[in-house]
Design an enzyme around this catalytic site. Sequence first.
Site, PDB file in Angstrom:
ATOM      1  N   CYS A 118     -40.103  -4.006 -96.857  1.00 24.89           N
ATOM      2  CA  CYS A 118     -39.382  -2.733 -96.977  1.00 24.89           C
ATOM      3  C   CYS A 118     -40.231  -1.595 -96.427  1.00 24.89           C
ATOM      4  CB  CYS A 118     -39.059  -2.428 -98.442  1.00 24.89           C
ATOM      5  SG  CYS A 118     -37.620  -3.291 -99.060  1.00 24.89           S
ATOM      6  N   GLU A 132     -34.019   0.331-102.705  1.00 21.14           N
ATOM      7  CA  GLU A 132     -34.525   1.256-103.721  1.00 21.14           C
ATOM      8  C   GLU A 132     -33.573   1.332-104.911  1.00 21.14           C
ATOM      9  OE1 GLU A 132     -36.906   1.799-100.217  1.00 21.14           O
ATOM     10  OE2 GLU A 132     -34.745   1.583-100.477  1.00 21.14           O
ATOM     11  N   ASP A 149     -37.842  -5.932-121.994  1.00 19.09           N
ATOM     12  CA  ASP A 149     -39.201  -5.821-122.539  1.00 19.09           C
ATOM     13  C   ASP A 149     -39.224  -5.057-123.855  1.00 19.09           C
ATOM     14  OD1 ASP A 149     -42.096  -6.073-122.458  1.00 19.09           O
ATOM     15  OD2 ASP A 149     -42.110  -3.931-121.988  1.00 19.09           O
TER      16      ASP A 149
END
Length: 164
Positions: free
Chosen positions: A74, A110, A124
């Site tokens: 990228c 993105e 998480d």
Amino acid sequence: MSRLSHFDEAGSASMVDVGAKPATQRSAKARAFVRMAPAVLAELPRNSKGDPLEIARIAGIQAAKKTADLIPLCHPLPLTHADVAVEVQPDGVAITATAATFAHTGVEMEAMSAAAVAALTVYDMCKALDKGIEIRDIQLLEKTGGKSGAYRRDATSGPDGADL
């Protein structure tokens, strides 16, 4: 179908040369869904680590800014905007990420990186309650700008945007 752009004539991985492409206004929107049990959803406001949804939002924005560090081929882009919205739903958390730039190449990666990292952050923050939380449906919803023009996913289009 056109050939994959990240390989040269010899088949080696190669960063696409976008130098000759005109810089244009470009934007992208992506989504992800974090499926979790209602009991875990009910605990979101009481998470001892902080507000999981706000932390996920910020993590997603940071991921959009760091996409070129995460995805090897990228291009680093000067983002003019990045945002992540989170919405609690009965069976989980819907994440929508947007990114914009004025550059030689698009911001799809993105936006998708932002959605994915925001979803991983929700996991998480909540994994102590349930390790069976699922991250689903990371996908591009729309993009604008560039030579290929606009793309918009709808409920009746397949992975390549073609009608089902």
